[in-house]
Scaffold this motif. Structure first.
Motif, PDB file in Angstrom:
ATOM      1  N   GLY A 185     -61.414  12.163 -34.488  1.00 25.91           N
ATOM      2  CA  GLY A 185     -62.183  11.020 -34.006  1.00 25.91           C
ATOM      3  C   GLY A 185     -61.367   9.944 -33.327  1.00 25.91           C
ATOM      4  N   GLY A 186     -60.087  10.154 -33.149  1.00 28.48           N
ATOM      5  CA  GLY A 186     -59.216   9.160 -32.516  1.00 28.48           C
ATOM      6  C   GLY A 186     -57.776   9.391 -32.900  1.00 28.48           C
ATOM      7  N   MET A 187     -56.892   8.543 -32.374  1.00 32.00           N
ATOM      8  CA  MET A 187     -55.462   8.739 -32.606  1.00 32.00           C
ATOM      9  C   MET A 187     -54.828   7.589 -33.391  1.00 32.00           C
ATOM     10  SD  MET A 187     -54.641  11.676 -31.252  1.00 32.00           S
ATOM     11  CE  MET A 187     -52.880  11.617 -30.939  1.00 32.00           C
ATOM     12  N   THR A 188     -55.627   6.867 -34.167  1.00 31.23           N
ATOM     13  CA  THR A 188     -55.094   5.776 -34.978  1.00 31.23           C
ATOM     14  C   THR A 188     -54.813   6.278 -36.389  1.00 31.23           C
ATOM     15  OG1 THR A 188     -57.259   5.025 -35.766  1.00 31.23           O
ATOM     16  CG2 THR A 188     -56.495   4.149 -33.646  1.00 31.23           C
ATOM     17  N   LEU A 189     -54.122   5.473 -37.186  1.00 29.21           N
ATOM     18  CA  LEU A 189     -53.804   5.862 -38.561  1.00 29.21           C
ATOM     19  C   LEU A 189     -55.064   6.148 -39.374  1.00 29.21           C
ATOM     20  CD1 LEU A 189     -50.846   3.496 -39.548  1.00 29.21           C
ATOM     21  CD2 LEU A 189     -50.785   5.971 -39.250  1.00 29.21           C
ATOM     22  N   SER A 190     -56.126   5.398 -39.101  1.00 29.70           N
ATOM     23  CA  SER A 190     -57.376   5.601 -39.852  1.00 29.70           C
ATOM     24  C   SER A 190     -58.029   6.943 -39.520  1.00 29.70           C
ATOM     25  CB  SER A 190     -58.355   4.462 -39.568  1.00 29.70           C
ATOM     26  OG  SER A 190     -58.716   4.438 -38.197  1.00 29.70           O
ATOM     27  N   ASN A 191     -57.603   7.573 -38.421  1.00 34.80           N
ATOM     28  CA  ASN A 191     -58.155   8.866 -38.025  1.00 34.80           C
ATOM     29  C   ASN A 191     -57.303  10.040 -38.506  1.00 34.80           C
ATOM     30  OD1 ASN A 191     -58.700   7.042 -35.154  1.00 34.80           O
ATOM     31  ND2 ASN A 191     -60.440   7.920 -36.248  1.00 34.80           N
ATOM     32  N   LYS A 192     -56.236   9.716 -39.203  1.00 34.34           N
ATOM     33  CA  LYS A 192     -55.294  10.748 -39.644  1.00 34.34           C
ATOM     34  C   LYS A 192     -55.795  11.424 -40.920  1.00 34.34           C
ATOM     35  CE  LYS A 192     -50.258  11.073 -39.286  1.00 34.34           C
ATOM     36  NZ  LYS A 192     -48.997  10.287 -39.290  1.00 34.34           N
ATOM     37  N   VAL A 193     -55.788  12.736 -40.921  1.00 32.99           N
ATOM     38  CA  VAL A 193     -56.220  13.509 -42.083  1.00 32.99           C
ATOM     39  C   VAL A 193     -55.076  14.416 -42.512  1.00 32.99           C
ATOM     40  CG1 VAL A 193     -57.899  15.141 -42.991  1.00 32.99           C
ATOM     41  CG2 VAL A 193     -58.592  13.506 -41.232  1.00 32.99           C
ATOM     42  N   TYR A 194     -54.789  14.432 -43.821  1.00 30.87           N
ATOM     43  CA  TYR A 194     -53.686  15.232 -44.351  1.00 30.87           C
ATOM     44  C   TYR A 194     -54.190  16.463 -45.087  1.00 30.87           C
ATOM     45  CZ  TYR A 194     -50.479  11.363 -43.380  1.00 30.87           C
ATOM     46  OH  TYR A 194     -49.735  10.405 -42.753  1.00 30.87           O
ATOM     47  N   LEU A 195     -53.376  17.504 -45.042  1.00 31.07           N
ATOM     48  CA  LEU A 195     -53.661  18.740 -45.762  1.00 31.07           C
ATOM     49  C   LEU A 195     -52.448  19.138 -46.585  1.00 31.07           C
ATOM     50  CD1 LEU A 195     -55.087  21.497 -46.358  1.00 31.07           C
ATOM     51  CD2 LEU A 195     -54.084  22.320 -44.211  1.00 31.07           C
ATOM     52  N   ASP A 196     -52.671  19.408 -47.870  1.00 33.65           N
ATOM     53  CA  ASP A 196     -51.637  19.969 -48.727  1.00 33.65           C
ATOM     54  C   ASP A 196     -51.796  21.486 -48.658  1.00 33.65           C
ATOM     55  OD1 ASP A 196     -50.101  21.001 -50.806  1.00 33.65           O
ATOM     56  OD2 ASP A 196     -50.477  19.296 -52.133  1.00 33.65           O
ATOM     57  N   SER A 197     -50.865  22.161 -47.999  1.00 30.17           N
ATOM     58  CA  SER A 197     -51.012  23.608 -47.782  1.00 30.17           C
ATOM     59  C   SER A 197     -50.919  24.399 -49.082  1.00 30.17           C
ATOM     60  CB  SER A 197     -49.940  24.099 -46.804  1.00 30.17           C
ATOM     61  OG  SER A 197     -48.640  23.895 -47.337  1.00 30.17           O
ATOM     62  N   ASN A 198     -50.341  23.793 -50.117  1.00 28.60           N
ATOM     63  CA  ASN A 198     -50.201  24.497 -51.395  1.00 28.60           C
ATOM     64  C   ASN A 198     -51.506  24.483 -52.193  1.00 28.60           C
ATOM     65  OD1 ASN A 198     -47.332  25.069 -51.148  1.00 28.60           O
ATOM     66  ND2 ASN A 198     -47.012  22.880 -51.421  1.00 28.60           N
ATOM     67  N   SER A 199     -52.175  23.329 -52.201  1.00 27.56           N
ATOM     68  CA  SER A 199     -53.418  23.208 -52.976  1.00 27.56           C
ATOM     69  C   SER A 199     -54.661  23.394 -52.116  1.00 27.56           C
ATOM     70  CB  SER A 199     -53.482  21.844 -53.662  1.00 27.56           C
ATOM     71  OG  SER A 199     -53.608  20.802 -52.686  1.00 27.56           O
ATOM     72  N   GLY A 200     -54.512  23.215 -50.789  1.00 27.47           N
ATOM     73  CA  GLY A 200     -55.664  23.312 -49.902  1.00 27.47           C
ATOM     74  C   GLY A 200     -56.471  22.029 -49.829  1.00 27.47           C
ATOM     75  N   LYS A 201     -56.021  20.973 -50.524  1.00 26.76           N
ATOM     76  CA  LYS A 201     -56.768  19.717 -50.537  1.00 26.76           C
ATOM     77  C   LYS A 201     -56.525  18.906 -49.271  1.00 26.76           C
ATOM     78  CE  LYS A 201     -56.920  19.210 -55.573  1.00 26.76           C
ATOM     79  NZ  LYS A 201     -56.523  18.357 -56.747  1.00 26.76           N
TER      80      LYS A 201
END
Length: 204
Positions: A185-201
């Motif tokens: 939805g954009g390129m700001t910090l609030s648009n950043k989504v993280y993924l933990d590849s170990n847990s899938g969360k």
């Protein structure tokens, strides 16, 4: 200059350039591991200025004791006796760390390189896998990347267009190993989504 002289000059230049072009092609090496450290000197005790990822290429300028130099010397940006370019490990601006006169070159281990480029694991990716095929470490976590992308699309956090634009998930340098991020939805910090590849969360 006559046409004949001009043609001869062009031909001579091409003859002189050919060995150089051939040499450069011969010196190109490709990363065969998931990633390899770019160090400030040919030793694992030296600082890490960054990484080269699987299938990335580097022009080898020199080899020494199982290491390859892949850049010319450049400014280490030393402040307070430490290099601002070192991301991990020893950042001291000392000759023991490969930093002389405020400059260093980058070295990688020969064992992580090959003159033959590995096959591209992204080739033939379809469906949700194609949405994340540009991800760092795609060959390691393609299932986790595709599953997380579909989850975010289904819950309305992201769109397929977001993933097409970003190419997938990028390795996080500040959240540790196994953490990846993308923007929705954009390129700001609030648009950043993280993924933990170990847990899938996934989380913000």
């Amino acid at each position: 200059m006559s046409n004949g002289s001009a043609i001869r000059s062009v031909m001579l230049f091409a003859v002189l350039l050919a060995p150089l072009t051939h040499a450069l092609a011969e010196n190109m090496q490709w990363v065969t591991t998931d990633r390899t450290d770019r160090r400030t000197c040919p030793s694992t005790k030296c600082g890490v200025a960054g990484h080269l990822m699987f299938r990335e290429g580097a022009d080898v300028l020199e080899t020494k004791n199982g290491w390859s130099r892949i850049t010319k010397a450049y400014s280490a940006s030393c402040e307070g006796g430490k290099s601002e370019y070192v991301k991990e490990g020893n950042s001291a601006c000392t000759s023991a760390n490969g930093i002389q006169n405020g400059k260093f070159a980058e070295w990688v281990q020969n064992g992580d390189l090959s003159p033959n480029r590995p096959e591209d694991p992204r080739q033939g990716a379809t469906g949700d896998y194609s949405l994340v095929s540009g991800s760092d470490d795609f060959r390691l976590y393609k299932d986790q990347f595709a599953k997380a992308a579909r989850q975010l699309i289904n819950d309305g956090t992201c769109t397929e267009g977001d993933f097409k634009e970003m190419g997938g998930w990028m390795a996080s340098t500040n959240r540790g190993k196994g953490m990846y991020f993308t923007y929705c939805g954009g390129m700001t910090l609030s648009n950043k989504v993280y993924l933990d590849s170990n847990s899938g969360k996934v989380n913000r």
